[in-house]
Write an enzyme that holds these catalytic residues in place. Structure first.
Site, PDB file in Angstrom:
ATOM      1  N   GLY A 191      -6.577   8.303 -26.776  1.00 54.51           N
ATOM      2  CA  GLY A 191      -5.603   8.922 -25.867  1.00 54.51           C
ATOM      3  C   GLY A 191      -5.320   8.127 -24.611  1.00 54.51           C
ATOM      4  O   GLY A 191      -4.843   8.690 -23.624  1.00 54.51           O
ATOM      5  N   ASN A 227       7.475   7.539 -31.977  1.00 57.50           N
ATOM      6  CA  ASN A 227       6.118   7.045 -32.204  1.00 57.50           C
ATOM      7  C   ASN A 227       6.016   5.633 -31.637  1.00 57.50           C
ATOM      8  O   ASN A 227       7.015   4.922 -31.542  1.00 57.50           O
ATOM      9  CB  ASN A 227       5.851   7.004 -33.717  1.00 57.50           C
ATOM     10  CG  ASN A 227       4.470   6.492 -34.051  1.00 57.50           C
ATOM     11  OD1 ASN A 227       3.472   6.864 -33.407  1.00 57.50           O
ATOM     12  ND2 ASN A 227       4.385   5.615 -35.041  1.00 57.50           N
ATOM     13  N   HIS A 246       4.047   2.083 -32.478  1.00 47.41           N
ATOM     14  CA  HIS A 246       3.245   1.398 -33.491  1.00 47.41           C
ATOM     15  C   HIS A 246       2.760   0.075 -32.906  1.00 47.41           C
ATOM     16  O   HIS A 246       3.559  -0.656 -32.298  1.00 47.41           O
ATOM     17  CB  HIS A 246       4.089   1.154 -34.754  1.00 47.41           C
ATOM     18  CG  HIS A 246       3.285   0.581 -35.868  1.00 47.41           C
ATOM     19  ND1 HIS A 246       2.467   1.348 -36.664  1.00 47.41           N
ATOM     20  CD2 HIS A 246       3.131  -0.700 -36.294  1.00 47.41           C
ATOM     21  CE1 HIS A 246       1.858   0.572 -37.543  1.00 47.41           C
ATOM     22  NE2 HIS A 246       2.243  -0.665 -37.340  1.00 47.41           N
TER      23      HIS A 246
HETATM   24  C1  GRF Z   1      -2.165   2.587 -29.968  1.00 39.65           C
HETATM   25  O1  GRF Z   1      -2.388   1.225 -30.177  1.00 39.65           O
HETATM   26  C2  GRF Z   1      -0.899   3.046 -30.632  1.00 39.65           C
HETATM   27  O2  GRF Z   1       0.075   2.069 -30.712  1.00 39.65           O
HETATM   28  C3  GRF Z   1      -1.378   3.365 -32.007  1.00 39.65           C
HETATM   29  O3  GRF Z   1      -2.651   3.932 -31.830  1.00 39.65           O
HETATM   30  C4  GRF Z   1      -3.232   3.432 -30.634  1.00 39.65           C
HETATM   31  C5  GRF Z   1      -3.632   4.609 -29.829  1.00 39.65           C
HETATM   32  O4  GRF Z   1      -4.399   4.244 -28.725  1.00 39.65           O
HETATM   33  N1  GRF Z   1      -0.403   4.142 -32.728  1.00 39.65           N
HETATM   34  P1  GRF Z   1      -4.760   5.359 -27.648  1.00 39.65           P
HETATM   35  O5  GRF Z   1      -5.340   6.542 -28.402  1.00 39.65           O
HETATM   36  O6  GRF Z   1      -3.505   5.705 -26.923  1.00 39.65           O
HETATM   37  O7  GRF Z   1      -5.786   4.737 -26.759  1.00 39.65           O
END
Ligand code: GRF
Length: 186
Positions: free
Chosen positions: A12, A101, A103
Site C-alpha cells: 500500500g 490501474n 502496472h
Molecule cells: C506497484 O508496483 C504497482 O505498480 C503494482 O503493485 C505494486 C504495489 O506496491 N501494481 P504498493 O502496494 O503500492 O507498495
C-alpha cells in the site's frame, strides 16, 4: 467533489502516497480503502492515515456485496494500486471507464495473469531489457489490457537486480500516479 475508492492487496505504499498527495485538496475524497487481503500491510498504513480500510474476500466481490458498498457510498471512481484480484464484471459494468490501474512495467510487455510485483521485475531483468517503467491504464475484463493512459520510463542497467528495478519503478509511481489520477478523474 469526487469520491474515489482505493483498492489494494499488498503493502500500500502507493495508496499512502496518493492519500498524502490529496490531503488538502477538497475536490478529491478518498473515503476508504478496500483490500481482498485481510493481512495486507495497507491496513496498517490506513490506520496511521486515519482512513478506514475494509477486507472483502473474493466471494464478496463476486456476489455484488463490494459493489453495493461502493454504490451506497456514492463512489465515482476506483483506483487500483497493487490490487491483485480480477475486478468482477458487476463492478466493471457499473464503472465503465472509471477504474484505473497502475502496472509496474511498460505494457503490453510484461503484463497479464501472474505478472505482478516482483515477478514483473524478475522477468524484465531475465529478459535483459534496457528500460522499464510504469503504465497507468483503464481496467477492462482482461488483465492489463485496458486502454493506456500514461507511461513513464526508467533505464535498466545490465547490473540492476530486480530489486533495483523495483525501486526505480516505485519512484516513477510515486511521482506520476497522483497527478494522473487528478487529470483523469476531473
Ligand atoms: C506497484 O508496483 C504497482 O505498480 C503494482 O503493485 C505494486 C504495489 O506496491 N501494481 P504498493 O502496494 O503500492 O507498495
Amino acid at each position: 467533489m469526487k469520491n474515489i475508492a482505493l483498492f489494494a492487496s499488498g503493502s500500500g505504499s502507493n495508496v499512502e502516497n496518493i492519500i498524502r498527495y490529496f490531503k488538502d485538496d477538497t475536490n478529491f475524497n478518498f473515503p476508504f480503502i478496500i483490500s481482498n487481503n485481510r493481512d495486507a500491510f495497507v491496513h496498517e498504513r490506513a490506520k496511521k492515515l486515519q482512513v478506514p480500510s475494509f477486507f472483502y474476500k473474493k466471494e464478496r466481490f463476486e456476489n455484488g456485496e463490494a459493489l453495493a458498498f461502493l454504490l451506497e457510498n456514492k463512489i465515482d471512481f476506483i483506483v487500483l494500486a497493487g490490487f491483485l484480484l480480477k475486478v468482477p464484471d458487476n463492478i466493471l459494468q457499473s464503472y465503465p471507464n472509471k477504474i484505473i490501474n497502475i502496472h509496474p512495467a511498460l505494457l503490453p510487455k510484461f503484463g497479464g495473469k501472474g505478472m505482478y510485483g516482483s515477478h514483473v521485475h524478475e522477468a524484465v531483468v531475465a529478459n535483459k531489457e534496457t528500460e522499464s517503467g510504469i503504465t497507468i491504464h483503464y481496467v477492462n475484463e482482461n488483465y492489463d489490457e485496458g486502454q493506456i493512459i500514461f507511461q513513464a520510463k526508467c533505464e535498466v542497467l545490465p547490473t540492476d537486480t530486480p530489486e533495483d528495478v523495483a525501486a526505480k519503478v516505485h519512484e516513477l509511481e510515486y511521482r506520476y500516479f497522483p497527478e494522473i489520477i487528478k487529470n483523469v478523474v476531473m
